[in-house]
Design an enzyme around this catalytic site. Structure first.
Site, mmCIF file in Angstrom:
data_model
loop_
_atom_site.group_PDB
_atom_site.id
_atom_site.type_symbol
_atom_site.label_atom_id
_atom_site.label_comp_id
_atom_site.label_asym_id
_atom_site.label_seq_id
_atom_site.Cartn_x
_atom_site.Cartn_y
_atom_site.Cartn_z
ATOM 1 N N HIS A 224 0.853 -1.189 0.000
ATOM 2 C CA HIS A 224 0.000 0.000 0.000
ATOM 3 C C HIS A 224 0.894 1.246 0.000
ATOM 4 O O HIS A 224 1.517 1.556 -0.996
ATOM 5 C CB HIS A 224 -0.955 -0.102 1.198
ATOM 6 C CG HIS A 224 -2.054 0.908 1.246
ATOM 7 N ND1 HIS A 224 -2.336 1.764 0.221
ATOM 8 C CD2 HIS A 224 -2.963 1.203 2.224
ATOM 9 C CE1 HIS A 224 -3.362 2.534 0.555
ATOM 10 N NE2 HIS A 224 -3.752 2.223 1.762
ATOM 11 N N HIS A 263 -1.629 -0.426 -12.024
ATOM 12 C CA HIS A 263 -2.488 -0.039 -10.902
ATOM 13 C C HIS A 263 -3.675 -0.985 -10.868
ATOM 14 O O HIS A 263 -4.220 -1.343 -11.909
ATOM 15 C CB HIS A 263 -2.965 1.409 -11.068
ATOM 16 C CG HIS A 263 -3.595 1.979 -9.831
ATOM 17 N ND1 HIS A 263 -4.877 1.678 -9.440
ATOM 18 C CD2 HIS A 263 -3.096 2.814 -8.882
ATOM 19 C CE1 HIS A 263 -5.145 2.322 -8.306
ATOM 20 N NE2 HIS A 263 -4.083 3.013 -7.940
ATOM 21 N N ASP A 320 2.711 6.407 -7.383
ATOM 22 C CA ASP A 320 3.969 6.228 -6.662
ATOM 23 C C ASP A 320 5.194 6.402 -7.553
ATOM 24 O O ASP A 320 6.283 6.675 -7.061
ATOM 25 C CB ASP A 320 4.016 4.824 -6.044
ATOM 26 C CG ASP A 320 2.878 4.610 -5.058
ATOM 27 O OD1 ASP A 320 2.703 5.454 -4.169
ATOM 28 O OD2 ASP A 320 2.157 3.595 -5.184
#
Lengths: 392, 392
Positions: A224, A263, A320
């Site tokens: 996460h 993703h 990210d």
């Protein structure tokens, strides 16, 4: 009720557990919407405080409302002295996410109304947490390095004040604005794992501090919030080895993933990554070190081409991927990337806790209490005769 | 995937999210089974340490295994000095559950291997947490009363040592054995809210400390672990007013519930309540104060009769109903009832975290990431045009 056995052990993927008015992830169109507004508009045209107002109060603030919220947040930034004293007792190598998860219930100790479950109190707690979490993250970073915490500066906005408390220096305008945009981009993302943790804890009528501390624990997981730190570690490993092709094939051949690409929800690209990439480039140019941006671009291109060739699939960077080099170029220590995620996401978490606590009765989920299927086969499908100590 | 919209906002009731080998709640038969064994057998014939062995290692221990586990647990009971120093900085009126939720990630700071995700390390962390949580609860109780913590006594078993650390006095044999049974009874209960929180946090690959701290936060909620304290408060309120009938009708007429009666899962009675009731009676007789047991029995009878008459339904006491008077008669402060729940349930939580981390690949749930339905109607079903500051 229909048979729901097809969702066993799927981690609830695709299972709609609740209604929400807070945000919408349009995975096909690649859109992220906070209370009606596109993330692309919010990132370009608003600051983090406006987004806090939007998430907590369901509207973008007018100038007077924004002024009031800024004043309110600035007034709540200082953390209790007892918490600072407590942080000073912790070993210097404590993980920042462990510190943050611990510090949040300790804040409750200094809030006499912590356990009240009213809308007014939850808004108060939300403002406190949004204001205090940055201070905790920075205080711990200073303390672990043998320095005193830098007191917050009420004349700086939320983003600039964070960087100031972290380094002791007021950031330049571009860095402050880019960090502000990062906070806007990470503030909310629907029922992700940490938000679901927060809602789940709040559904037991635990107070907001308990729920947010749990969310921090969830965010600390490698699958996460830990992803942006792992992206940066990967970039450093590639930089050191100097052989990107070898890295990519080694990782993919061993069944691994290139961190930050792909993703679970956005199949056609994460809108946040498209905003972060040019920021990474501009920051790199400002500090005269574009290596991390350049490596990121090359890694994205090579992996994309490989995926297309091998699997016929497109793969895109997620939030990210470029936030790693953005934060690194701002001088934020790698092990604070995930705490910085929390500094932003607290806005969304708090809105979700309030939705769990106070949404109209018809919308309000009961306490989350799923079922499980017992597959114990110790001596058959269910129960055994007891075995006395002498016969074990 | 079939349409799962019928589960929106139901708190996942009746939704089977995962397979488990740890326990089984047979709601119709009123049976609770830990890894094949009936709770009635375990409560009568085993101690808490045997149940820990059963939950963590999937078997009841033989005498040598039990000896080893006892030694291992006793060796881990002391908590880090830095944690004691940290507790001493907290305001004396801090809520014990907030303290416990904070203390668990602080334990991680003193465990150099905390972040390792191996079965060996998870067993080690589980043993540490089972051993240290009682010490934290007692240390905080002593510190808030201006006393030094009582160091654990390795010659006492788990249950007796807890009461010793709490009061500074070695408990009599009956009290120690009854408390041991309470620990056995509360050790595990399938996918309840706190266990689901622990599993959910662990599913992100956060470490066990993060997962267990989240579970403590979840347990702190009034709808979950807070219930036994509320039972005791209710008994005191009835005792003070002296009018039980008035209390019952006032609560039921205002849409409230009589605390501790009825259970979301056990429709035909909670097997744990049947074990606790005679313990409450015996303890009351020992200390010469049967008022709380007597009040409980009367309250159960009256409420049961009323339910039968009004709704044609049977209602039974749950685990919280008689544990309230049991703990109270043992001299445990009311605000420690929920921490005491955690002192026991840590055994089940740890087993569930390990099942989440290490169950075979085919059984292993992915990270829990449910979906939500966006019902934002800010300007239509999904998105709005951006409104500039001047037009707000």
């Amino acid at each position: 009720m229909e048979n729901l056995n097809n969702i066993v052990n799927t981690g609830l993927r695709g299972v709609t557990v609740a209604n929400t008015k807070i945000s919408h992830v349009d995975s096909d169109a690649g859109k992220l919407i906070y209370r009606g507004y596109l993330i692309t508009d919010l990132a370009e045209k608003t600051c983090f405080e406006e987004v806090v107002n939007l998430l907590l109060f369901e509207k973008l603030p007018n100038p007077e409302e924004l002024r009031q919220l800024r004043t309110h947040l600035a007034a709540q930034r200082a953390i209790p002295k007892s918490l600072v004293a407590s942080l000073k007792t912790c070993p210097a190598d404590s993980l920042p996410m462990d510190i943050l998860q611990a510090a949040i219930p300790l804040l409750a100790n200094n809030d006499p109304g912590a356990a009240e479950l009213t809308l007014e109190k939850s808004i108060d707690t939300a403002i406190r947490l949004i204001a205090e979490i940055p201070t905790i993250v920075c205080a711990w970073h200073r303390i672990r390095n043998g320095m005193d915490p830098v007191p917050p500066d009420p004349d700086l906005n939320h983003a600039a004040n964070f960087l100031y408390m972290l380094t002791g220096e007021v950031p330049d305008e571009q860095t402050a604005r880019f960090f502000d945009i990062c906070l806007v981009l990470h503030a909310e993302h629907s029922f992700n794992a940490s938000t679901f943790s927060a809602r789940q804890v709040a559904s037991t009528r635990a107070h907001m501090y308990a729920a947010i501390s749990a969310a921090v624990g969830s965010l600390s997981g490698a699958l996460h919030g830990g992803a942006n730190t792992r992206v940066m570690r990967m970039l450093k490993e590639i930089d050191e080895s100097g052989d990107m092709d070898e890295y990519i094939s080694r990782v993919l051949n061993s069944g691994g993933k290139i961190m930050g690409l792909g993703h679970a929800v956005y199949k056609n690209g994460d809108p946040r990554a498209k905003i972060l990439a040019p920021m990474s480039k501009a920051l790199g140019q400002s500090i005269g070190e574009t290596r991390w941006y350049d490596l990121s671009v090359l890694l994205e291109e090579k992996t994309k081409a490989l995926f297309k060739a091998k699997k016929g699939l497109d793969i895109y960077p997620n939030v990210d991927f470029y936030s790693a080099s953005v934060y690194y170029s701002m001088g934020i220590p790698m092990d604070l990337f995930t705490p910085v995620f929390a500094v932003s996401r607290i806005a969304g978490w708090a809105a979700h806790v309030m939705e769990e606590q106070f949404a109209g009765a018809s919308d309000k989920p009961a306490l989350y209490r799923p079922s499980s299927a017992y597959i114990g086969d110790y001596c058959g499908p269910a129960e055994c005769p007891f075995v006395a100590m002498d016969n074990r």
